[in-house]
Design a protein around this motif. Structure first.
Motif, mmCIF file in Angstrom:
data_model
loop_
_atom_site.group_PDB
_atom_site.id
_atom_site.type_symbol
_atom_site.label_atom_id
_atom_site.label_comp_id
_atom_site.label_asym_id
_atom_site.label_seq_id
_atom_site.Cartn_x
_atom_site.Cartn_y
_atom_site.Cartn_z
ATOM 1 N N ALA A 64 56.678 26.604 57.893
ATOM 2 C CA ALA A 64 56.405 25.417 57.073
ATOM 3 C C ALA A 64 56.455 25.755 55.586
ATOM 4 O O ALA A 64 56.969 24.966 54.779
ATOM 5 C CB ALA A 64 55.051 24.828 57.447
ATOM 6 N N MET A 65 55.952 26.924 55.220
ATOM 7 C CA MET A 65 55.973 27.307 53.812
ATOM 8 C C MET A 65 57.405 27.535 53.335
ATOM 9 O O MET A 65 57.729 27.241 52.183
ATOM 10 C CB MET A 65 55.126 28.560 53.586
ATOM 11 C CG MET A 65 53.616 28.339 53.675
ATOM 12 S SD MET A 65 52.994 27.035 52.568
ATOM 13 C CE MET A 65 53.599 27.592 50.972
ATOM 14 N N ARG A 66 58.275 28.045 54.228
ATOM 15 C CA ARG A 66 59.683 28.184 53.839
ATOM 16 C C ARG A 66 60.306 26.810 53.586
ATOM 17 O O ARG A 66 61.055 26.624 52.620
ATOM 18 C CB ARG A 66 60.467 28.935 54.932
ATOM 19 C CG ARG A 66 60.257 30.433 54.937
ATOM 20 C CD ARG A 66 61.271 31.142 55.806
ATOM 21 N NE ARG A 66 61.118 30.808 57.213
ATOM 22 C CZ ARG A 66 60.307 31.463 58.055
ATOM 23 N NH1 ARG A 66 59.584 32.474 57.618
ATOM 24 N NH2 ARG A 66 60.239 31.106 59.320
ATOM 25 N N GLU A 67 59.991 25.849 54.453
ATOM 26 C CA GLU A 67 60.512 24.489 54.263
ATOM 27 C C GLU A 67 60.002 23.880 52.963
ATOM 28 O O GLU A 67 60.766 23.250 52.220
ATOM 29 C CB GLU A 67 60.096 23.612 55.444
ATOM 30 C CG GLU A 67 60.803 23.932 56.743
ATOM 31 C CD GLU A 67 60.374 22.976 57.850
ATOM 32 O OE1 GLU A 67 60.232 21.766 57.565
ATOM 33 O OE2 GLU A 67 60.161 23.437 58.981
ATOM 34 N N LEU A 68 58.718 24.061 52.690
ATOM 35 C CA LEU A 68 58.148 23.525 51.452
ATOM 36 C C LEU A 68 58.801 24.164 50.228
ATOM 37 O O LEU A 68 59.049 23.491 49.225
ATOM 38 C CB LEU A 68 56.634 23.757 51.424
ATOM 39 C CG LEU A 68 55.801 22.757 52.230
ATOM 40 C CD1 LEU A 68 54.399 23.289 52.476
ATOM 41 C CD2 LEU A 68 55.743 21.421 51.494
ATOM 42 N N SER A 69 59.089 25.447 50.307
ATOM 43 C CA SER A 69 59.734 26.139 49.190
ATOM 44 C C SER A 69 61.115 25.561 48.913
ATOM 45 O O SER A 69 61.533 25.453 47.758
ATOM 46 C CB SER A 69 59.833 27.640 49.483
ATOM 47 O OG SER A 69 58.546 28.205 49.637
ATOM 48 N N ILE A 70 61.827 25.174 49.968
ATOM 49 C CA ILE A 70 63.154 24.561 49.798
ATOM 50 C C ILE A 70 63.024 23.172 49.182
ATOM 51 O O ILE A 70 63.766 22.808 48.263
ATOM 52 C CB ILE A 70 63.887 24.501 51.159
ATOM 53 C CG1 ILE A 70 64.220 25.921 51.634
ATOM 54 C CG2 ILE A 70 65.151 23.658 51.060
ATOM 55 C CD1 ILE A 70 64.709 25.998 53.072
ATOM 56 N N VAL A 71 62.067 22.385 49.675
ATOM 57 C CA VAL A 71 61.850 21.037 49.128
ATOM 58 C C VAL A 71 61.477 21.107 47.647
ATOM 59 O O VAL A 71 61.899 20.270 46.844
ATOM 60 C CB VAL A 71 60.743 20.312 49.930
ATOM 61 C CG1 VAL A 71 60.342 19.009 49.253
ATOM 62 C CG2 VAL A 71 61.215 20.047 51.348
ATOM 63 N N LEU A 72 60.711 22.126 47.270
ATOM 64 C CA LEU A 72 60.209 22.247 45.897
ATOM 65 C C LEU A 72 61.069 23.176 45.042
ATOM 66 O O LEU A 72 60.613 23.665 44.006
ATOM 67 C CB LEU A 72 58.757 22.749 45.928
ATOM 68 C CG LEU A 72 57.776 21.804 46.628
ATOM 69 C CD1 LEU A 72 56.431 22.484 46.846
ATOM 70 C CD2 LEU A 72 57.602 20.520 45.826
ATOM 71 N N ALA A 73 62.315 23.391 45.442
ATOM 72 C CA ALA A 73 63.229 24.271 44.697
ATOM 73 C C ALA A 73 63.550 23.704 43.320
ATOM 74 O O ALA A 73 63.351 22.509 43.048
ATOM 75 C CB ALA A 73 64.519 24.463 45.492
ATOM 76 N N VAL A 105 56.533 14.233 44.381
ATOM 77 C CA VAL A 105 56.496 15.339 43.415
ATOM 78 C C VAL A 105 57.640 15.197 42.418
ATOM 79 O O VAL A 105 58.799 15.035 42.807
ATOM 80 C CB VAL A 105 56.579 16.700 44.136
ATOM 81 C CG1 VAL A 105 56.674 17.844 43.135
ATOM 82 C CG2 VAL A 105 55.369 16.885 45.044
ATOM 83 N N LEU A 106 57.309 15.269 41.145
ATOM 84 C CA LEU A 106 58.319 15.186 40.087
ATOM 85 C C LEU A 106 58.889 16.553 39.746
ATOM 86 O O LEU A 106 60.044 16.663 39.348
ATOM 87 C CB LEU A 106 57.707 14.564 38.826
ATOM 88 C CG LEU A 106 57.202 13.127 38.963
ATOM 89 C CD1 LEU A 106 56.514 12.699 37.665
ATOM 90 C CD2 LEU A 106 58.337 12.180 39.289
ATOM 91 N N SER A 107 58.071 17.588 39.875
ATOM 92 C CA SER A 107 58.532 18.937 39.512
ATOM 93 C C SER A 107 57.755 19.969 40.302
ATOM 94 O O SER A 107 56.527 19.884 40.410
ATOM 95 C CB SER A 107 58.348 19.171 38.008
ATOM 96 O OG SER A 107 58.864 20.434 37.627
ATOM 97 N N GLY A 108 58.479 20.922 40.872
ATOM 98 C CA GLY A 108 57.858 22.037 41.575
ATOM 99 C C GLY A 108 58.254 23.341 40.890
ATOM 100 O O GLY A 108 57.855 23.597 39.762
ATOM 101 N N TYR A 109 59.070 24.152 41.582
ATOM 102 C CA TYR A 109 59.534 25.399 40.961
ATOM 103 C C TYR A 109 60.565 25.098 39.878
ATOM 104 O O TYR A 109 61.397 24.188 40.021
ATOM 105 C CB TYR A 109 60.154 26.311 42.018
ATOM 106 C CG TYR A 109 60.848 27.518 41.419
ATOM 107 C CD1 TYR A 109 60.141 28.407 40.611
ATOM 108 C CD2 TYR A 109 62.204 27.745 41.634
ATOM 109 C CE1 TYR A 109 60.768 29.502 40.046
ATOM 110 C CE2 TYR A 109 62.839 28.842 41.083
ATOM 111 C CZ TYR A 109 62.132 29.718 40.278
ATOM 112 O OH TYR A 109 62.752 30.790 39.711
ATOM 113 N N ARG A 110 60.483 25.865 38.774
ATOM 114 C CA ARG A 110 61.497 25.811 37.721
ATOM 115 C C ARG A 110 61.931 27.232 37.390
ATOM 116 O O ARG A 110 61.100 28.125 37.225
ATOM 117 C CB ARG A 110 60.950 25.187 36.431
ATOM 118 C CG ARG A 110 60.536 23.743 36.499
ATOM 119 C CD ARG A 110 59.981 23.337 35.135
ATOM 120 N NE ARG A 110 59.231 22.100 35.174
ATOM 121 C CZ ARG A 110 58.278 21.785 34.304
ATOM 122 N NH1 ARG A 110 57.959 22.636 33.328
ATOM 123 N NH2 ARG A 110 57.634 20.637 34.403
#
Length: 209
Positions: A64-73, A105-110
């Motif tokens: 699930a954390m891998r999926e979240l990381s992709i969504v928040l790329a 979410v407007l912004s995750g990882y940058r």
């Protein structure tokens, strides 16, 4: 008679132990199942979604954390960085307090380049994949921000003029709040930040069609 005595003697320990075992079994049956932590999350800029449990009540779910990381790329480059589970937990806990089950979410990882493009802070937690800018309905924006502050974990920034709250798992700090009045104020936004926010929302609109 002797055989009857021996039978009773042999079964007596079982009769004595059985109630204890029965009580233990009853306690196990009565114990509540471990509570999963679930999220429904959508990235406004890309339309990418995650929906489901990310924590089984004992530990974070790696898949699930891998999926979240992709969504928040990073939305400019598509670069994925493993997202900080502690930041996800902050969002989940604030949502639980505010009875919010779904997040935009407007912004995750940058990446550093993307962070510079939106004039983000030089030490922004977004570059650590440890920050989330979350759209919040106007009626709940102040209470959402103060619920995040009450956790005392990480940074919280309020942007009421733009309808979002920033949460991260970095050092405890806050901005955009007028503590004397008990309300939130928005820090000044540069024209470039406003332009990029509008671009992100426009892109999200095209994905909804």
């Amino acid at each position: 008679m002797r055989r009857q005595f021996l039978f009773l003697a042999a079964t007596a320990p079982a009769l004595l132990v059985a109630p204890g075992l029965a009580h233990a079994a009853a306690r196990r049956r009565a114990s509540p199942p471990l509570a999963q932590r679930r999220l429904e999350l959508r990235h406004a800029a890309t339309g990418a979604r995650f929906e489901g449990p990310y924590h089984n009540g004992v530990d974070f779910d790696a898949g699930a954390m891998r999926e979240l990381s992709i969504v928040l790329a990073d939305t400019r480059t598509g670069t994925v960085r493993p997202f900080d589970p502690k930041a996800i937990d902050i969002l989940w806990e604030v949502g639980a307090r505010e009875r919010m089950a779904s997040f935009n979410v407007l912004s995750g990882y940058r990446t550093p380049a993307s962070n510079a493009a939106v004039h983000g802070a030089g030490d922004s937690q977004h570059m650590r994949a440890a920050a989330l800018d979350v759209q919040v309905p106007k009626a709940k924006l102040a209470s959402f921000g103060h619920a995040a502050l009450a956790l005392g974990r990480g940074g919280v920034g309020s942007y009421p003029d733009h309808g979002f709250v920033h949460v991260d798992s970095g050092p405890v700090r806050s901005w955009g709040f007028d503590r004397a009045a008990g309300v939130a104020r928005a820090p000044a936004r540069t024209p470039e930040q406003i332009r990029l926010d509008r671009m992100a929302e426009a892109w999200a609109q095209t994905r909804r069609r």
